[in-house]
Scaffold this active site. Structure first.
Site, PDB file in Angstrom:
ATOM      1  CE  LYS A 194      -0.692  -0.315   4.999  1.00  0.00           C
ATOM      2  NZ  LYS A 194      -1.471  -0.998   6.028  1.00  0.00           N
ATOM      3  NE  ARG A 201      -6.165  -0.958  11.529  1.00  0.00           N
ATOM      4  CZ  ARG A 201      -5.237  -0.998  10.577  1.00  0.00           C
ATOM      5  NH1 ARG A 201      -4.386   0.009  10.447  1.00  0.00           N
ATOM      6  NH2 ARG A 201      -5.147  -2.021   9.755  1.00  0.00           N
TER       7      ARG A 201
END
Ligand SMILES: *Cc1c(COP(=O)(O)O)cnc(C)c1O
Length: 352
Positions: free
Chosen positions: A36, A129
């Site tokens: 990414k 998260r």
């Protein structure tokens, strides 16, 4: 030609193969290379194609779409948006998930596209998260997913050291193993993939404490920068200088180090903390906070230090100055700087 980020292909390929080897030596046969940070740059295709990688991961479906020609698994790392399920089914072979409504939408879309879509169900082991909380009652959730015809639960995964800074250890990874056992025993199924996190789990290599059930990791920073991320230590045998950054000097003058007059906030709303060091040589480089957080750059020349900057300017102090306008300054960068620089249209990218 500047500002310029230089990516050393050979060093990156070496890191990929060496991390794959280290992982195998630690009984983890399956690695997803997390790409990414490259912002979908297609130059990485030929790099990946020249390695023995079997899987890549990205958090943006737009990037996986650009990587369709790769003959290996493409994993979507960020929990899908409901509004993007069509592209997820089209361009991702497997996605990470934690929400029933999204998985149901993926199922309906997979049916429409005549596909079976693989998912990893994410569990939150305390980092806070994404994922189902490990202490929650998750079996009813699994049962509902098992009834979906076009979804295949390929395995379970977790993400650590991302929000809460939770460092992986034996106890924490065993929470994931307990979840695996509970699901497998509860429904008489077999989970293929037990995904034990990201580059912070590399900290546990060579200590013989990674539970044998963990067979997959999703690795970005450890491959790109050659370091584990729990303690930010460099890993021996890997390259730490795959990336270099260069910017050009547009002004070089000897001026005071301290502003002359009343001081207020700067262009970014901060009160500048400036030390009075008398007269110094100041270099201005054509790179700014629009492109990168300036503190994430480290000049290789130890005579140079970062004073600050603004949207389009970086100001350096130069001791024993040997630079002039038009010269190029080279920096080491960290992972956040790579993410920002790759994403800036103003920064040229040179894959050498
Ligand atoms: C970014 C990301 C990774 C890779 O993290 P690194 O620390 O770079 O190894 C792995 N998994 C998920 C879900 C991610 O978002």
């Amino acid at each position: 030609m500047f500002p310029l980020i230089i990516i050393n292909r050979k060093k990156l390929i070496d890191n990929i193969e060496n991390v794959l080897k280290m992982s195998r030596e630690n009984n983890i046969p399956y690695i997803t290379f997390v790409v990414k940070a490259f912002s979908g740059n297609e130059e990485i295709l030929s790099i990946i194609n020249s390695t023995s990688l079997k899987s890549i991961g990205d958090s943006r479906i737009e990037n996986l779409k650009k990587f369709q020609s790769l003959p290996i698994e493409k994993m979507l790392l960020r929990i899908p948006m409901l509004s993007e399920v069509r592209d997820v089914i089209k361009y991702a072979d497997i996605s990470l998930n934690s929400e029933l409504s999204v998985i149901e939408a993926l199922n309906a879309e997979a049916k429409a596209q005549n596909k079976i879509h693989d998912i990893l169900i994410m569990f939150d082991l305390g980092d806070l998260r994404e994922g189902l909380y490990y202490k929650s009652d998750y079996l009813p959730f699994i049962e509902k997913i098992l009834s979906l015809q076009n979804i295949n639960i390929k395995g379970i995964g977790t993400n650590l050291t991302c929000y809460g800074g939770l460092i992986p250890d034996e106890i924490i990874l065993n929470r994931l193993v307990q979840i695996k056992n509970k699901i497998e025993n509860g429904f008489s199924i077999k989970l293929d993939i037990i995904s034990g996190g990201n580059s912070s789990s590399v900290t546990l290599f060579n200590q013989n404490i990674i539970p044998k059930e963990i067979n997959h990791l999703r690795l970005g920073e450890s491959i790109l920068f050659g370091k584990e991320t729990s303690y930010s230590k460099e890993i021996k045998g890997l390259n730490h200088d795959v990336f270099l950054f260069q910017a050009e000097i547009i002004e070089c003058k000897t001026k005071p180090s301290f502003p002359d007059g009343t001081i207020t906030i700067n262009s970014f709303g901060e009160v500048p903390q400036i030390e009075d060091k008398g007269m110094i040589t100041r270099l201005i480089l054509a790179i700014g906070k629009q492109d990168v957080i300036l503190e994430n750059l480290v000049p290789i020349d130890e005579n140079l230090s970062i004073l600050g900057g603004s949207s389009d300017h970086l100001i350096l102090e130069s001791k024993n100055n040997k630079y002039k306008v038009g010269n190029i300054v080279t920096f080491k960068i960290n992972y956040p700087a790579l993410v920002h620089l790759m994403n800036s249209n103003y920064v040229k990218k040179d894959f050498q």
